[in-house]
Design a protein around this motif. Sequence first.
Motif, mmCIF file in Angstrom:
data_model
loop_
_atom_site.group_PDB
_atom_site.id
_atom_site.type_symbol
_atom_site.label_atom_id
_atom_site.label_comp_id
_atom_site.label_asym_id
_atom_site.label_seq_id
_atom_site.Cartn_x
_atom_site.Cartn_y
_atom_site.Cartn_z
ATOM 1 N N LEU A 490 56.955 -15.247 22.327
ATOM 2 C CA LEU A 490 55.772 -14.521 21.876
ATOM 3 C C LEU A 490 55.181 -13.687 23.004
ATOM 4 C CD1 LEU A 490 54.090 -17.426 19.873
ATOM 5 C CD2 LEU A 490 55.677 -15.682 19.021
ATOM 6 N N GLY A 491 54.396 -12.695 22.643
ATOM 7 C CA GLY A 491 53.780 -11.807 23.619
ATOM 8 C C GLY A 491 52.499 -12.393 24.191
ATOM 9 N N TRP A 492 52.644 -13.437 24.991
ATOM 10 C CA TRP A 492 51.467 -14.094 25.582
ATOM 11 C C TRP A 492 50.748 -13.134 26.524
ATOM 12 C CZ3 TRP A 492 49.199 -18.603 24.300
ATOM 13 C CH2 TRP A 492 49.913 -19.466 23.466
ATOM 14 N N THR A 493 49.463 -12.962 26.262
ATOM 15 C CA THR A 493 48.682 -11.963 26.993
ATOM 16 C C THR A 493 48.425 -12.375 28.436
ATOM 17 O OG1 THR A 493 46.724 -12.988 26.000
ATOM 18 C CG2 THR A 493 47.587 -11.005 24.946
ATOM 19 N N GLY A 494 48.245 -13.682 28.686
ATOM 20 C CA GLY A 494 47.979 -14.139 30.052
ATOM 21 C C GLY A 494 49.147 -13.895 30.973
ATOM 22 N N GLN A 518 48.757 -0.703 22.566
ATOM 23 C CA GLN A 518 48.286 -0.244 21.263
ATOM 24 C C GLN A 518 48.247 -1.399 20.267
ATOM 25 O OE1 GLN A 518 51.023 2.945 20.417
ATOM 26 N NE2 GLN A 518 49.887 4.438 21.628
ATOM 27 N N ASP A 519 49.182 -2.323 20.415
ATOM 28 C CA ASP A 519 49.160 -3.503 19.547
ATOM 29 C C ASP A 519 48.069 -4.480 19.964
ATOM 30 O OD1 ASP A 519 51.364 -3.129 17.615
ATOM 31 O OD2 ASP A 519 52.585 -2.992 19.420
ATOM 32 N N VAL A 520 47.800 -4.566 21.267
ATOM 33 C CA VAL A 520 46.663 -5.372 21.717
ATOM 34 C C VAL A 520 45.387 -4.862 21.057
ATOM 35 C CG1 VAL A 520 45.212 -5.961 23.707
ATOM 36 C CG2 VAL A 520 47.714 -6.054 23.911
ATOM 37 N N LYS A 521 45.225 -3.549 21.068
ATOM 38 C CA LYS A 521 44.046 -2.950 20.439
ATOM 39 C C LYS A 521 44.056 -3.166 18.929
ATOM 40 C CE LYS A 521 43.927 1.542 20.443
ATOM 41 N NZ LYS A 521 43.771 2.956 20.873
ATOM 42 N N ALA A 522 45.230 -3.035 18.309
ATOM 43 C CA ALA A 522 45.325 -3.193 16.853
ATOM 44 C C ALA A 522 45.010 -4.617 16.417
ATOM 45 C CB ALA A 522 46.723 -2.797 16.376
ATOM 46 N N ASP A 523 45.415 -5.605 17.215
ATOM 47 C CA ASP A 523 45.198 -7.007 16.850
ATOM 48 C C ASP A 523 43.894 -7.572 17.387
ATOM 49 O OD1 ASP A 523 47.341 -7.443 15.231
ATOM 50 O OD2 ASP A 523 48.628 -8.337 16.754
ATOM 51 N N GLN A 524 43.136 -6.770 18.122
ATOM 52 C CA GLN A 524 41.834 -7.230 18.597
ATOM 53 C C GLN A 524 40.958 -7.561 17.395
ATOM 54 O OE1 GLN A 524 39.886 -4.420 21.192
ATOM 55 N NE2 GLN A 524 38.601 -6.008 22.112
ATOM 56 N N LEU A 525 40.275 -8.687 17.443
ATOM 57 C CA LEU A 525 39.470 -9.130 16.314
ATOM 58 C C LEU A 525 38.198 -8.299 16.194
ATOM 59 C CD1 LEU A 525 39.902 -12.978 16.758
ATOM 60 C CD2 LEU A 525 41.258 -11.401 15.372
ATOM 61 N N PHE A 532 45.603 -14.811 21.738
ATOM 62 C CA PHE A 532 46.440 -15.397 22.792
ATOM 63 C C PHE A 532 47.767 -14.655 22.904
ATOM 64 C CE2 PHE A 532 44.538 -19.822 21.635
ATOM 65 C CZ PHE A 532 43.318 -19.445 22.187
ATOM 66 N N VAL A 533 48.321 -14.251 21.754
ATOM 67 C CA VAL A 533 49.602 -13.551 21.738
ATOM 68 C C VAL A 533 49.463 -12.258 20.954
ATOM 69 C CG1 VAL A 533 50.898 -15.715 21.898
ATOM 70 C CG2 VAL A 533 50.469 -14.701 19.645
#
Length: 886
Positions: A490-494, A518-525, A532-533
């Motif tokens: 998984l794409g663990w952010t840490g 761009q996916d970090v931004k898209a999945d931001q709540l 986390f991922v």
Amino acid sequence: MYNIVYKLLLFFSVWSSSAFGQALRVKDLQVEHQQNPMTVETAKPRLSWKLDTEIANTVQTSYEIRVGEDKEQLQANKCILWKIRTESDQSILIPYAGPALKPNTRYYWQVRVTDNHHNTSAWSSPQFWQTGIKAEGWQAKWVTVPTPDTIAASPMFRKTYGINKEVKHATAYISARGLYEFFINGQRIGDDFLTPGWTSYHKRMQYQSVDVTEHLQRGNNTLAAILGDGWYKGRIGFTNQRAFYGDTRALLAQVHITYTDGSQQVLGTDGTWSTAYGPILASDIYDGEIYDARKEKENWLFPTYAEDRDWKPVNVVDYGYTNLVGTQSPGVKKQERFPAKEIKRTPKGELVVDFGQNLVGWVEIRANGPSGTKITISHAEVLDKAGNFYTTNLRSAKQQNTYILNGAKDQVFAPHFSFQGFRFIRLEGYSTEPNLADITAVALYSDMQKTGTFETSHPLLNQLQHNITWGQKGNFLDVPTDCPQRDERLGWTGDAQAFFNTAAFNMDVRAFFTKWMQDVKADQLPDGSIPFVVPNVLGPKDAGSAGWADVATIIPWGMYWSYGDTGILRDQYPSMKAWVDFIKSKSPKNLWNTGFHFGDWLFYRPDDDNDGRAAVTDKYLIAQCFYAHSTQLLIQAARVLGYTADEQQYTRLLHDIKNAFQHEYMTATGRLVSSTQTAYVLALQFDMLPENLRQQAAERLVDNIRTYGNHLTTGFLGTPYLCHVLTRFGYTDVAYDLLLQETYPSWLYPVKMGATTIWERWDGTKPDGSFQTPSMNSYNHYAYGAIGDWMYKHMAGIQAAEASYKKIRIAPKPGPGITSTASTLETPYGEVSSSWRVEGGQFSLSVRVPPNTTATIHLPENVEQTVKEISVGSGSHQLKAKISSK
């Protein structure tokens, strides 16, 4: 104790051994961080180039750019769409400012430059970019199997078209829900694998653009595809969940053709296509693939195929096109090939192959045998203490490919829609021992250019650097995964934020991280929290951990500093700000002491350390430090982007955050409530302590390290900054003690144990040969490889003094036991190198910097004030100096 640091200003070009004739040239033209990209969707693509010259002290003084739709006309300076001449030394990320770009169109461009010596380069060779398709430009339809998609086998799709004109140019645009392979007339289209890649599919689904001009012919042409489950429909995450994004695989493809007479035609998936199942009986990211060669449909990829009794009309589904985005990241490609190194029988009698390197990809085999023979390949990273095949650490992931032979001679097999992490494979089904030459491991990873090199006189450090780079290769497979072998990947952010600086040195990760952010931004709540991922397949509750979610601020700033990319800083700024505002909303009285946090993940946990000195760091202390860090990065981003009001607002907030930290976690004398290495490292790295108390805090850090016998105790969040902090406060010797430590826990302990990648745990394999907790014990986990950043910046001494390395700082810091270090880095302006050697009591330093940049040299502090020799030539400065004892 220390002598004066010398500062020598370098201002010259790099000599090129291939550079003769023209005194000034341009090279390495790129558009949006790529060479000749096929899918550019931004309205103002940014253009970059590098200078090449053998003349010292060269700076660009102006540039000219011209753009047109016809390559020959452009070279003749005719039919120019846009042309500009600007007095500037800028050579990276120049935005196109011509007429609006049309979709599905190829644009050619050239550049020439003038330097401060009044030399003008020739026009560069024409390069291009091609624009993508807008939602309204899609004519193809999404097609699926006609019945519910409940069969594990991979569906195949095909249709034959007639072409009666000469093709001038053709582009295929392809996407899928699931993974796809696309073919024209029997030829696989493109060299990317695992397409369309993994994104936050609900919001962003990529399509690929491929030039297929050479694949089409006058007469009949067969377009075809195979689909796999992939991340979209297959098993993903910890809870055995399937079909997280959808339960139906679907294909979308269209080919735009321009004929030599100027007419155009579009061929695309629709209800007239046919579908059937074939030899791929199952394919899964975690579990591998089952392929039955007896079910192959011979010649089905060609127009001559007529055995269509099993083929049925497809089902057309209206999934729409609004979430389709063009791919602008490097594709996953086949990279290095590893021939089988050894075949042996284990104590259990199993047939095992060793490739000598832990890698990510798959194994290609050539096999012969009677029809129905089943060959099974299992994958593992390590053998156990007794020398037997070990897969317990894979958890539920089978990592197994099975091939059923059809009796033909020399059949060659490899997976289509799966990948494995392994060094060893176990073979089952062979009647006799196979030949080494018939078994080859193929590495797969995103196609990122190698940019950094690092080598020292210490062989264990060289192996450590090897392990760092292979940890990156194995885990940078479309997303920055945490491990490539078990049922996770998984794409663990840490992990990603901790390793970013090291990653950006070793490889060109501009396009790779632009896509992922761009996916970090898209999945931001909606509340601003970061999962986390990413892509987030865990759920909305799994978000907001300090040091993980801070990826939202750390990587955009890192991209700006490493590459000068203000574009990603601007694009991600709302996400950065939303994350800091989320923390603020959870921080009464400016203290972030709420919520779940991983803390200093996988820190050193000695069995008998219960005296209060253990490496357990208060998780809220860590959270407060990262609250300050993200706020600081937001301030810096606001300053770069000119957002003055935000800069002022968050500067006031940062002051309050640090005051709250000192009130809550620090005594009047500067002692922290957690006396761990990580506590002091983070407090010092992020300037959480009053300036007059920082040096004594550094001393406490050093005392802690000494009490552990010169061993680190840090985990995922403390480790990346540990040696940086020691060097900053005058303890580079202690940093070297840690780096060169060979016993557990240390960076060199896994090296001594035979590691070829970075381990997840400091003691993945214990000194007695037993294993750490098998439920979490990856042998390819890049986070602790973050020490590379310190090695490159302080051992070799290559540092950016200004964003994008427009200004460079060379400040090597030799240490005991190391007699030489050599390093190079391909910056956005060209290659910078720094190499030093200590020999016969003299310190020699050689530096090269690219044209259009400047550099400052800082000699090591233990070099005598009398520099013996300074010479300039061939684009390098040679410095020789006596070494004085401290």
